[in-house]
Design an enzyme around this catalytic site. Sequence first.
Site, mmCIF file in Angstrom:
data_model
loop_
_atom_site.group_PDB
_atom_site.id
_atom_site.type_symbol
_atom_site.label_atom_id
_atom_site.label_comp_id
_atom_site.label_asym_id
_atom_site.label_seq_id
_atom_site.Cartn_x
_atom_site.Cartn_y
_atom_site.Cartn_z
ATOM 1 N N GLU A 26 -23.517 7.891 19.765
ATOM 2 C CA GLU A 26 -23.626 9.300 19.356
ATOM 3 C C GLU A 26 -22.948 9.535 18.004
ATOM 4 O O GLU A 26 -22.167 8.708 17.526
ATOM 5 C CB GLU A 26 -23.007 10.217 20.419
ATOM 6 C CG GLU A 26 -21.514 9.993 20.625
ATOM 7 C CD GLU A 26 -20.779 11.208 21.180
ATOM 8 O OE1 GLU A 26 -20.948 12.320 20.642
ATOM 9 O OE2 GLU A 26 -20.010 11.036 22.138
ATOM 10 N N LYS A 160 -11.886 13.553 29.696
ATOM 11 C CA LYS A 160 -10.515 13.855 29.278
ATOM 12 C C LYS A 160 -9.830 14.829 30.221
ATOM 13 O O LYS A 160 -10.467 15.689 30.808
ATOM 14 C CB LYS A 160 -10.543 14.492 27.896
ATOM 15 C CG LYS A 160 -10.850 13.517 26.793
ATOM 16 C CD LYS A 160 -10.278 14.029 25.490
ATOM 17 C CE LYS A 160 -10.301 12.934 24.460
ATOM 18 N NZ LYS A 160 -11.566 12.907 23.748
HETATM 19 N N1 PSU Z 1 -15.183 14.285 24.594
HETATM 20 C C1 PSU Z 1 -14.495 13.380 23.879
HETATM 21 N N2 PSU Z 1 -14.845 13.102 22.604
HETATM 22 C C2 PSU Z 1 -15.919 13.706 22.019
HETATM 23 C C3 PSU Z 1 -16.682 14.624 22.787
HETATM 24 C C4 PSU Z 1 -16.284 14.880 24.063
HETATM 25 O O1 PSU Z 1 -13.546 12.827 24.405
HETATM 26 O O2 PSU Z 1 -16.216 13.420 20.843
HETATM 27 C C5 PSU Z 1 -17.921 15.244 22.199
HETATM 28 C C6 PSU Z 1 -19.160 14.501 22.723
HETATM 29 O O3 PSU Z 1 -20.153 14.509 21.725
HETATM 30 C C7 PSU Z 1 -19.599 15.354 23.893
HETATM 31 C C8 PSU Z 1 -19.275 16.742 23.369
HETATM 32 O O4 PSU Z 1 -20.949 15.232 24.232
HETATM 33 O O5 PSU Z 1 -18.046 16.587 22.663
HETATM 34 C C9 PSU Z 1 -19.158 17.755 24.471
HETATM 35 O O6 PSU Z 1 -19.025 19.012 23.900
HETATM 36 P P1 PSU Z 1 -19.143 20.314 24.841
HETATM 37 O O7 PSU Z 1 -17.938 20.247 25.732
HETATM 38 O O8 PSU Z 1 -19.102 21.457 23.860
HETATM 39 O O9 PSU Z 1 -20.446 20.176 25.577
#
Ligand code: PSU
Length: 305
Positions: A26, A160
């Site tokens: 990604e 996380k």
């Molecule tokens: N969690 C991490 N590192 C990240 C992300 C999430 O530990 O870089 C990024 C990923 O691209 C994930 C996105 O798909 O954040 C999720 O964002 P949201 O919670 O806004 O859906």
Amino acid sequence: MVTLPLEFSPEIATARADGAPVVALESTIITHGMPFPQNVETAALVEAEVRAHGAVPATIAVMQGKLHIGLSEAQLDALGQAQGVAKLSRADLAACIAAGGTGATTVAATMICARAAGIEVFATGGIGGVHRGAETSFDISADLMELAQTPVTVVAAGAKAILDLPKTLEVLETQGVPVISYRQDDFPAFWSRSSGLKAPLRMDSAAQIAAAHRMRATLGLPGGQLVANPIPPEAEIPRAEIMPVVEAALAEAEAQGISAKAVTPFLLQRIFELTGGRSLSANIALVLSNARLAAAIAAELARMR
Ligand code: PSU
Ligand code: MN
């Protein structure tokens, strides 16, 4: 019908023609997950790790309205330095491509693009999940629903501790997503090897994970799998050390009224600052470890084809 403006890098075009194993990567982790220049350095290291383990890396991003599958070094560098790049999830992807825009793909959007490109395995750091306080904010990452509908096996180090992990596992179960811990019973918590919660499934080899991926398709089930690969022990930050930092970052986000798409990047940046960069070293180590496992799964899938 319009056609999807897919743009394969020369390396990926060759891999596709040869039926070689490919691992999707990604780009939101580059633009919103890590600071420059470590983001670009890590992206290059992760690609090298995939190659060293017998697969071809395909970093995915939208650039000037083209859906790029595989980026050149120069493209990675430009993306890593660009300011204000859009964060694209399922809801944003089509609009960005149609408007000729540029954006980084989250786990959900990368899964959609990987599927469009015929890639079955994807390595990342952590997935999005159910945020704490979701009972009032309703903040649940689209990543979870994507895992339920798009047939890509995603290798991550769990989720996380900024998230509500019990609720995240509940939603994954409701959505029918197989959650597979690799070589341990506990669901890992990104910087820490254990979340204190059991994962619903455990597998001990890439071949087992590949076989389950194929059987899901044979059963006619939509959706993918979440493989939760614990951080290597030498890179781990124990829960007792990381939790106070997570709580502090969450309190700041709340005080500043951070919401929606801004929440995850804000928390990642604050935790990086509050740990003096240690969270980043751990993050890099776990992404590399996930790249190795994803390469092994892709190789098994290629062998089964
Ligand atoms: N969690 C991490 N590192 C990240 C992300 C999430 O530990 O870089 C990024 C990923 O691209 C994930 C996105 O798909 O954040 C999720 O964002 P949201 O919670 O806004 O859906
Ligand atoms: Mn969200």
